[in-house]
Scaffold this motif. Sequence first.
Motif, PDB file in Angstrom:
ATOM      1  N   TRP A 134       0.824  -1.210   0.000  1.00  0.00           N
ATOM      2  CA  TRP A 134       0.000   0.000   0.000  1.00  0.00           C
ATOM      3  C   TRP A 134       0.863   1.267   0.000  1.00  0.00           C
ATOM      4  CZ3 TRP A 134      -5.167   0.388   3.074  1.00  0.00           C
ATOM      5  CH2 TRP A 134      -6.098  -0.537   2.539  1.00  0.00           C
ATOM      6  N   THR A 174      -0.039   2.979   6.886  1.00  0.00           N
ATOM      7  CA  THR A 174      -0.844   2.211   5.933  1.00  0.00           C
ATOM      8  C   THR A 174      -0.328   0.781   5.761  1.00  0.00           C
ATOM      9  OG1 THR A 174       0.452   3.213   4.140  1.00  0.00           O
ATOM     10  CG2 THR A 174      -1.693   4.194   4.648  1.00  0.00           C
ATOM     11  N   LEU A 231      -6.626   5.357  -2.808  1.00  0.00           N
ATOM     12  CA  LEU A 231      -6.417   3.916  -2.806  1.00  0.00           C
ATOM     13  C   LEU A 231      -7.704   3.144  -3.047  1.00  0.00           C
ATOM     14  CD1 LEU A 231      -3.611   4.638  -1.586  1.00  0.00           C
ATOM     15  CD2 LEU A 231      -3.822   2.567  -0.206  1.00  0.00           C
ATOM     16  N   GLU A 544      -7.257  -0.696  -3.912  1.00  0.00           N
ATOM     17  CA  GLU A 544      -6.159  -1.475  -3.336  1.00  0.00           C
ATOM     18  C   GLU A 544      -6.644  -2.593  -2.430  1.00  0.00           C
ATOM     19  OE1 GLU A 544      -2.928  -1.669  -3.884  1.00  0.00           O
ATOM     20  OE2 GLU A 544      -3.131  -0.219  -5.490  1.00  0.00           O
TER      21      GLU A 544
END
Length: 577
Positions: A134, A174, A231, A544
């Motif tokens: 990520w 993240t 994301l 993501e």
Amino acid sequence: MASSYFLPCSVLVAVLVLLSVNAAEAAIREYQFDVQMTNVTRLCSSKSIVTVNGQFPGPTVFAHEGDLVVVRVVNHVPYNMSIHWHGIRQLRSGWADGPAYITQCPIQSGQSYVYKFTITGQRGTLWWHAHISWLRATVYGPIVILPKPGVPYPFPAPHKEVPIMFGEWWKADTEAVISQALQTGGGPNVSDAFTINGLPGPLYNCSAKDTFKLKVQPGKTYMLRIINAALNDELFFSIAGHPLTVVDVDAVYVKPFTVDTIAITPGQTSNVLLTTKPSYPGATYYMLAAPYSTAASGTFDNTTVAGILEYEKPWSSSSAPAFNKNLPVFKPVLPQINDTSFVSNYTAKLRSLATEQYPANVPQTVDKRFFFTVGLGTHPCAVNGTCQGPNGSRFAASINNVSFVLPTTALLQAHFTGKSRGVYAPNFPVAPLVPFNYTGTPPNNTNVMNGTKLVVLPYGATVELVMQGTSILGAESHPLHLHGFNFFVVGQGFGNFDPAKDPAKYNLVDPVERNTVGVPAAGWVAIRFRADNPGVWFMHCHLEVHVSWGLKMAWLVLDGDKPNEKLLPPPSDLPKC
């Protein structure tokens, strides 16, 4: 600190240098990307994030169509790193595409890699981002591709051009967020804010000073180069009192059309023209971005990010622009969060320019047809494990019921060296092995299989791919990005694709050409492209969370018969696994 500049001085210099290049010569654009940890404060909370050159968002890559771009990436952080040049065709230069374990092994800490690629037949806005885990939450930046010197835009030249990048911000690390989600099998914690050019803006607590400000003059036209780098969220975007004219998507010109609000999925870009009011309006205007989602669960950030459009005072006598902070502020009205009808109507307006200079070369015949189901599913929980997915399982996602597993050796390297045995299987299913009512009542068994499988295509084959959303664990929109190619969106609709009736309604004249497309919630989309780029090319959802759950696959395009149809050999500094 609030952003008040369109482009930093260094960027303005870069633009001037680009514009001064002889029209008959392509240039070499060289950049140094130092990947490093940088302390950043947002939402009254500080943390160390991964950045390029200490910038968030990262530096803009500028080039003309036809230029050679050379970027030396040096990894100074404790994470493995790779950079993807999102939307760049990478003709025969797949080694520079960037997805970790697909076209390269990642750049390890303390190591470097030089990406080299020529921009061929493209002009507009694209972007670059980390393509491992990520890390692209903070490692991203714009790619501005200007037309060849002396070639004008097919629309009036704007007064200024402004990059607008949407992102997400987590107070937490993240990498820890996705690690926890994969361990528990549940959905990851949602972001704490959206951002415009890295700034969350005045609608979040403790963020008024961190607001992007677009400062304009009356009676001018500005081109906003809009990029959705979030994301996990598709977004609506609007500026109060200022219609937007869409002229380009994914670095391809489109027939211009004007709207109050645009819809943009993660991975997509759009150039829009903003014409300011003819005289000083005595007001300021919010620019807002908020999510579009059809998810049944609350696994998305349901907040709104704001920037501010300010007009310069016409009577300001100082050399610096002057602004009145006490003016009324107007807000735009965005569509409802689940307004699928708006999204469908908006995407239906997108049409290729389809002129003699910018033709829409849509494949009229098809050599290979594929039907992919795209959606969520489950993996069983481990024996004696505790999982937080549906009914005690683990969340998964799949294409044709295959949840893709990244190998430990890069797929392109395995193919090029002839050592693919044990790395991948060339038998990705061309259609679901067990057909079902895709958008109706889901099957009782929601488990998906694991595998590292590729579709193999002969060079030059024309491909039609229908991607069908499913209702398993809820009908959601899925933005799918194909590396190495642009494709034409020839058709889309809701419900189950009907192979007997739906192809008759395809647009084979001026369909929009893109590199990322949203598969409609409880619907389907049909694309066509020509397999004219040898190599291994990733296709994946650009949410993501769904990528982490396995919503991805890869295409292998074989070499052609001529020298200019073959993949170039790997560079000597290609990272090793």
